[in-house]
Each structure stands twice: as C-alpha cells, then as structure tokens.
Design an enzyme around this catalytic site. Structure first.
Site, PDB file in Angstrom:
ATOM      1  N   CYS A 299       2.652   0.552   3.146  1.00  0.00           N
ATOM      2  CA  CYS A 299       1.414   0.465   3.918  1.00  0.00           C
ATOM      3  C   CYS A 299       0.605  -0.781   3.582  1.00  0.00           C
ATOM      4  CB  CYS A 299       0.573   1.721   3.724  1.00  0.00           C
ATOM      5  SG  CYS A 299       0.184   2.113   1.997  1.00  0.00           S
ATOM      6  N   GLY A 300       0.551  -1.143   2.299  1.00  0.00           N
ATOM      7  CA  GLY A 300      -0.215  -2.319   1.908  1.00  0.00           C
ATOM      8  C   GLY A 300       0.389  -3.605   2.425  1.00  0.00           C
TER       9      GLY A 300
END
Length: 355
Positions: free
Chosen positions: A81-82
């Site tokens: 996600c990052g």
C-alpha cells in the site's frame, strides 16, 4: 493332453496425466472489484460525484472551494500500500517520471526498507521518494494538526501530493484500530469550507455542476489556510485497494494517523518477516506524513528559493525579485519557499513589502 498357453503380458500402465497449469493466485475481494471497474479521470469529475452524493453533509452557509490534481489509480498486489501510494504520487512529477512498480519495490528492498512491499517507516518513505522518484520529500513529525495541518493544506492547494499513513476501515476510510489496520494513502486535493466572502470573487469561479461549490479561477489564487473564517477541511485521497477517490475530513485522518501504535498481533505472529523500525509502528508512522514536491523543473526565475542564501537574496533588489517569484508560473514553488523567505525577512525590512 491339454497344453498350457502362457498368459499375455499385462497392458502397460496408463501414462500419468499431464501436470495441470499453475493456477493463478486467488484474487482478494478488492482486486476482483477493481478488475470490473475503470477509474474516473479528471481533476474534479469524481470529486463532484462524491460531493453530490453527500451534499446534505455540507453547510450551505459556507463558501466551499475545491482544488485537486488527478492522480492515476493502481491496485496493490500484496502488502504494497505504501509503495503504491508513492507510485501514484510520483505520477505528478514534472518533468514526467516513468517508473514501474517493480522498480520501486526492488529499490525499496535493496535499501532495506521492505521485505514484501510493506512500509512501516515514513522516514524511509521520504528517502525512497527522493532516490527512486526524484522528488524532494518533506517529512512531517509531531501530528497532522496545527502547523502541520497548515503545511498539508497549503501543499495540496499548491497541487502537490501528500502521502499519509492511517488505519483503514472496511470501507477504506480512516478508523482507529491502534495501527492494526495500518495503511497508506496519497492525498492530491483539498476541499475548504470558509465563511462567506473569505475568498474574493476575482479568485474563484462557480463550479458548472454544483451551485454551492467554487473552483480557483487560476493557479495564483492565494491559499486561505490562514483565514479566520476557515471552518472545515476535507482531503481527496486514493489508496491501493480501490480505483476511486475517497473524501475524508482532515480531522478524521489526523486522529487515525496519531494512534498508529502497534502491528496487528495476528500479522506480527504469523512468522512473516517485516522491516519495522526501532520503536515499532508508533515510531515509524504515528503523527507523520510525507509532502512530495514533484515539480522539479526550474521556474522562470531559474533558481529555487529553497536553496537561496541571504547573500543571494541581497545581490539585487530583494522585493523586486521575490515579488516576481510570487507571481511566476510556479505557484507551488512559491508556496514552498514562503517559509524560507520569512526566515530572511528580518534581515532586510524591505521584504515586508511583498508579504
């Protein structure tokens, strides 16, 4: 006398069946949903749709102004996600940057920031943004309120992205689970609710669809973050489990961000190795965000104010040069450089003329 006939040999054993082709990994629900949809492009198209759906939530006695710069969507594959949020943010880089997710993942692994794509350190995120994406990264510490809230609003108003960790609820909105649902999003826009006439009509224009919404008339519209009439702040954000924009109050994001303390116990004990900074999730994520300065080309002044020294500023008529920069075609640079100019203002009272 009967003669014994030898029995025929048994038939050969059937050949083993051919190996079945390797089955594709089972998709997660959010990947399945995303595969059936297409992103809605445009700076304001999806924002208008969100606002029209929730129109009753917004006070009609306020002056609502929307600023957004569209970022493309990307669905994450695994705990990325990052890195997906950073990839989306990097698409705003000027000149345009061509970087694929695999390159970003491998760079993060090579630097020891991640094993599987996870990013539990905002500081590492900032370092990766500068190395892999060629963006100046500014790490905010100490929470997303007060001066940092001002910095975030000003940054988004300048059409620059902010990468923010938070706890993700089932509908992708911010929640408070002590970090057990830690997730990353990229904010690319801001919606401000102000007292009427806080921003002059010469700087804004009515939205063609929503009668109560206004858009800046051009990029020189000053950010009203310091206005005493600022009442409500929302951000427009994307994250790696949906193609769609989300609209969140900045307060809800701030509260979610500040309580990121521990990894999900089930995840922490599943035997999978992760890169977690000393001090854990709280030290790596809580109260932190990353401002990305994606405009890397030189503006008309040919020199970035963020690198100017007092001597540089005094080489010519400072107010004239600064006034020119504040009116140049690089409004984000000017917003970013304002703090640098304030630092020099006390050294030459003539700077007061342009503030």
């Amino acid at each position: 006398m009967p003669v014994d006939c030898p029995l025929p040999p048994p038939p050969p054993a059937p050949a083993p069946p051919p190996p079945s082709p390797a089955s594709a990994p089972k998709k997660k629900l959010y990947q399945t949903i995303a595969s059936r949809r297409s992103p809605v492009e445009g700076d304001h198209t999806e924002a208008r749709f969100l606002l029209s759906q929730r129109e009753s939530r917004f006070r009609k006695d306020l002056q609502w102004i929307l600023v957004n710069t569209y970022v493309p969507s990307l669905i994450q594959d695994g705990p990325q996600c990052g890195l997906v949020a950073l990839w989306m943010a990097a698409q705003l880089r000027q000149p345009q940057l061509r970087i694929d997710m695999e390159t970003l993942v491998q760079t993060a692994k090579r630097r020891g920031y991640t094993v599987h794509g996870e990013m539990f350190s905002a500081n590492n995120m900032a370092l990766l943004a500068e190395e892999a994406c060629g963006c100046k990264a500014e790490l905010l510490l100490g929470g997303l309120n007060n001066n940092n809230a001002t910095a975030i609003i000003t940054h988004l108003w300048g059409r620059q992205p902010v990468v923010i960790p938070y706890d993700e609820d089932y509908n992708h909105e911010p929640c408070q689970r002590s970090g057990h649902r830690a997730h990353w999003a990229v904010a690319s826009g801001v919606l401000l609710g102000l007292d009427q006439r806080s921003v002059g009509q010469e700087h804004i224009q009515p939205d063609p669809t929503l009668s109560w919404l206004y858009l800046p008339s051009d990029t020189t519209c000053p950010c009203p973050v310091g206005s005493a009439g600022l009442r409500e702040v929302y951000i427009l954000a994307k994250q790696g489990k949906s193609l769609r924009y989300q609209l969140w109050s900045l307060d809800s994001v701030t509260q979610s961000n500040e309580q990121l303390r521990t990894m999900d116990p089930q995840r922490a004990s599943d035997g999978t190795q992760y890169v977690v900074p000393q001090g854990g999730v709280e030290a790596g994520l809580a109260g932190q965000a990353v401002l990305l300065h994606t405009r890397t080309q030189k503006c008309e002044c040919r020199k970035s104010l963020c690198s100017l020294t007092t001597t540089d500023l005094n080489l010519s008529n400072p107010p004239t040069m600064v006034s020119f920069l504040f009116r140049s075609s690089c409004p984000s640079l000017c917003e970013f450089s304002r703090s640098r100019l304030l630092h020099h203002r006390d050294m030459d009272q003539s700077f007061n003329a342009v503030f």
